[in-house]
Design an enzyme around this catalytic site. Sequence first.
Site, PDB file in Angstrom:
ATOM      1  N   ASP A 180       0.842  -1.206   0.000  1.00 56.53           N
ATOM      2  CA  ASP A 180       0.000   0.000   0.000  1.00 56.53           C
ATOM      3  C   ASP A 180       0.876   1.254   0.000  1.00 56.53           C
ATOM      4  O   ASP A 180       0.592   2.228  -0.697  1.00 56.53           O
ATOM      5  CB  ASP A 180      -0.919  -0.007   1.225  1.00 56.53           C
ATOM      6  CG  ASP A 180      -1.669  -1.320   1.336  1.00 56.53           C
ATOM      7  OD1 ASP A 180      -2.309  -1.717   0.357  1.00 56.53           O
ATOM      8  OD2 ASP A 180      -1.583  -1.973   2.400  1.00 56.53           O
ATOM      9  N   HIS A 231      -4.728  -3.458   6.371  1.00 57.30           N
ATOM     10  CA  HIS A 231      -4.490  -3.671   4.942  1.00 57.30           C
ATOM     11  C   HIS A 231      -5.832  -4.051   4.324  1.00 57.30           C
ATOM     12  O   HIS A 231      -6.162  -5.223   4.160  1.00 57.30           O
ATOM     13  CB  HIS A 231      -3.455  -4.777   4.705  1.00 57.30           C
ATOM     14  CG  HIS A 231      -3.424  -5.203   3.262  1.00 57.30           C
ATOM     15  ND1 HIS A 231      -2.992  -4.388   2.251  1.00 57.30           N
ATOM     16  CD2 HIS A 231      -3.821  -6.344   2.650  1.00 57.30           C
ATOM     17  CE1 HIS A 231      -3.115  -5.008   1.091  1.00 57.30           C
ATOM     18  NE2 HIS A 231      -3.625  -6.200   1.304  1.00 57.30           N
TER      19      HIS A 231
HETATM   20  P1  NAX Z   1      -2.289 -18.011  -4.556  1.00 53.38           P
HETATM   21  O1  NAX Z   1      -3.671 -18.537  -4.470  1.00 53.38           O
HETATM   22  O2  NAX Z   1      -1.593 -17.974  -5.872  1.00 53.38           O
HETATM   23  O3  NAX Z   1      -1.345 -18.821  -3.551  1.00 53.38           O
HETATM   24  C1  NAX Z   1      -1.715 -19.097  -2.245  1.00 53.38           C
HETATM   25  C2  NAX Z   1      -1.095 -20.429  -1.896  1.00 53.38           C
HETATM   26  O4  NAX Z   1      -1.320 -20.666  -0.510  1.00 53.38           O
HETATM   27  C3  NAX Z   1      -1.698 -21.604  -2.649  1.00 53.38           C
HETATM   28  O5  NAX Z   1      -0.676 -22.296  -3.366  1.00 53.38           O
HETATM   29  C4  NAX Z   1      -2.301 -22.463  -1.559  1.00 53.38           C
HETATM   30  O6  NAX Z   1      -2.189 -23.860  -1.838  1.00 53.38           O
HETATM   31  C5  NAX Z   1      -1.444 -22.052  -0.359  1.00 53.38           C
HETATM   32  N1  NAX Z   1      -2.036 -22.368   0.935  1.00 53.38           N
HETATM   33  C6  NAX Z   1      -3.335 -22.368   1.302  1.00 53.38           C
HETATM   34  N2  NAX Z   1      -3.464 -22.773   2.581  1.00 53.38           N
HETATM   35  C7  NAX Z   1      -2.218 -23.011   3.039  1.00 53.38           C
HETATM   36  C8  NAX Z   1      -1.696 -23.476   4.270  1.00 53.38           C
HETATM   37  N3  NAX Z   1      -2.500 -23.776   5.290  1.00 53.38           N
HETATM   38  N4  NAX Z   1      -0.365 -23.622   4.398  1.00 53.38           N
HETATM   39  C9  NAX Z   1       0.461 -23.363   3.365  1.00 53.38           C
HETATM   40  N5  NAX Z   1       0.027 -22.936   2.160  1.00 53.38           N
HETATM   41  C10 NAX Z   1      -1.298 -22.762   1.996  1.00 53.38           C
HETATM   42  O7  NAX Z   1      -2.342 -16.558  -3.877  1.00 53.38           O
HETATM   43  P2  NAX Z   1      -1.325 -15.359  -3.999  1.00 53.38           P
HETATM   44  O8  NAX Z   1      -1.693 -14.511  -5.144  1.00 53.38           O
HETATM   45  O9  NAX Z   1       0.067 -15.872  -3.911  1.00 53.38           O
HETATM   46  O10 NAX Z   1      -1.722 -14.525  -2.690  1.00 53.38           O
HETATM   47  C11 NAX Z   1      -1.498 -15.023  -1.394  1.00 53.38           C
HETATM   48  C12 NAX Z   1      -2.181 -14.158  -0.364  1.00 53.38           C
HETATM   49  O11 NAX Z   1      -1.645 -12.829  -0.381  1.00 53.38           O
HETATM   50  C13 NAX Z   1      -3.685 -13.967  -0.578  1.00 53.38           C
HETATM   51  O12 NAX Z   1      -4.336 -14.093   0.684  1.00 53.38           O
HETATM   52  C14 NAX Z   1      -3.804 -12.540  -1.039  1.00 53.38           C
HETATM   53  O13 NAX Z   1      -5.063 -11.999  -0.744  1.00 53.38           O
HETATM   54  C15 NAX Z   1      -2.708 -11.911  -0.236  1.00 53.38           C
HETATM   55  N6  NAX Z   1      -2.239 -10.591  -0.670  1.00 53.38           N
HETATM   56  C16 NAX Z   1      -1.832  -9.735   0.295  1.00 53.38           C
HETATM   57  C17 NAX Z   1      -1.302  -8.511  -0.006  1.00 53.38           C
HETATM   58  C18 NAX Z   1      -0.835  -7.577   1.074  1.00 53.38           C
HETATM   59  O14 NAX Z   1      -0.446  -6.451   0.725  1.00 53.38           O
HETATM   60  N7  NAX Z   1      -0.849  -7.931   2.355  1.00 53.38           N
HETATM   61  C19 NAX Z   1      -1.226  -8.033  -1.410  1.00 53.38           C
HETATM   62  C20 NAX Z   1      -1.246  -9.150  -2.407  1.00 53.38           C
HETATM   63  C21 NAX Z   1      -2.198 -10.272  -2.081  1.00 53.38           C
HETATM   64  O15 NAX Z   1      -3.486  -9.882  -2.475  1.00 53.38           O
END
Ligand code: NAX
Length: 337
Positions: free
Chosen positions: A163, A191
């Site tokens: 952000d 966030h």
């Molecule tokens: P993806 O869906 O590409 O990857 C997430 C991965 O997490 C998947 O491979 C899934 O299998 C894995 N996963 C799920 N449960 C798990 C667990 N218990 N232990 C280990 N792995 C697990 O998502 P991606 O685009 O990489 O985003 C990840 C997260 O970042 C999302 O929650 C997204 O909303 C969040 N974000 C946060 C941001 C921030 O500024 N704080 C910005 C970017 C993003 O939106």
Amino acid sequence: MKEKNVLVTGAAGQISYSLLPRLISGETFGPNRKVNLKLVEIPPVLDKLQGTVLELEDCGFSNCGSIISTSEINEAAEDCDWALLVGSIPRGITINGKKIEERGDLLHVNGGIFTDQGNAIGTKGKEDAKILVVGNPANTNALIGKSNSNNNSQLWMAMTALDANRAKAQISIKTNRPIEDIKRMTIWGNHSPTMYPDLDNASIDGKSVSEIINDSNWIENDFLVRVQQRGKEIIDARGASSAASAANAAIDTVKNVENDTKEGTWFSAAVASDGSYGIPEGLIFGYPLRTENGKVEIVQDLELNDYARAKIEITTNELLEEKEEVKDLIALSLIHI
Ligand code: NAX
């Protein structure tokens, strides 16, 4: 060479795909550190994760130490110096026949992941481990993780650097000044779209950015809305959420914590409130931070006008509501915060 053990969850996801090479390239922890990666995924995704591991090997970085892939958080948390908690369940997925769409469901399904992760990191991680939660809802996930870690010597953070970077990018375009001239960018609060990017205290050449821009209509109606809604803007354009910029922001946060902060500036991340600026103690809240002698501290005594205070109240209330929704996941010791 000294070593760093870095745990990354969601390691086969799209953010991690941009993040992992930069952790072992020598860029993030410096050229004199070997980085051992402990990659965590859910069992059905471990095969896919192996593909990423093969690519990491093929990068041939000399700072790359060992790489383990596992679905056992307790194994991965052993002796970790850093935990980058990226993994989470996205909105829209169906679990046990129920589509996860409401914020409350999302809070619960993801919050549940962070009870185990918090416990594992608190008991197995290094005493000075740093934890950065990226998976959404990041602040409340960090609150759950920290409370279940039962370990106050570790530093839990939620990521607001993306952000802050988004805000700096918009200011740079508006003022025609390079990004590195924009200092003291704070994202207050959650966030989420209630975050408050503070242009009064952000500065260019020591002067307030809001004074330099001198256009409250642009600040309130263009800038704030653009930054708060940037995640959606990217999803609409790309058909997928921010990944390269999110990974970049995570790297920025690690570097900001690993290195003392230069004079005259600060960085943004959410940490447990100590009551600073009237925020209820314990809430994981976006603050201006500095690293001094390796210790992260909240910058004190910034002036906040009535407009800023009203915005901060909105984001505080949202975090209190989120906390109420997951109170069954928060360890008893923190339930009254
Ligand atoms: P993806 O869906 O590409 O990857 C997430 C991965 O997490 C998947 O491979 C899934 O299998 C894995 N996963 C799920 N449960 C798990 C667990 N218990 N232990 C280990 N792995 C697990 O998502 P991606 O685009 O990489 O985003 C990840 C997260 O970042 C999302 O929650 C997204 O909303 C969040 N974000 C946060 C941001 C921030 O500024 N704080 C910005 C970017 C993003 O939106």
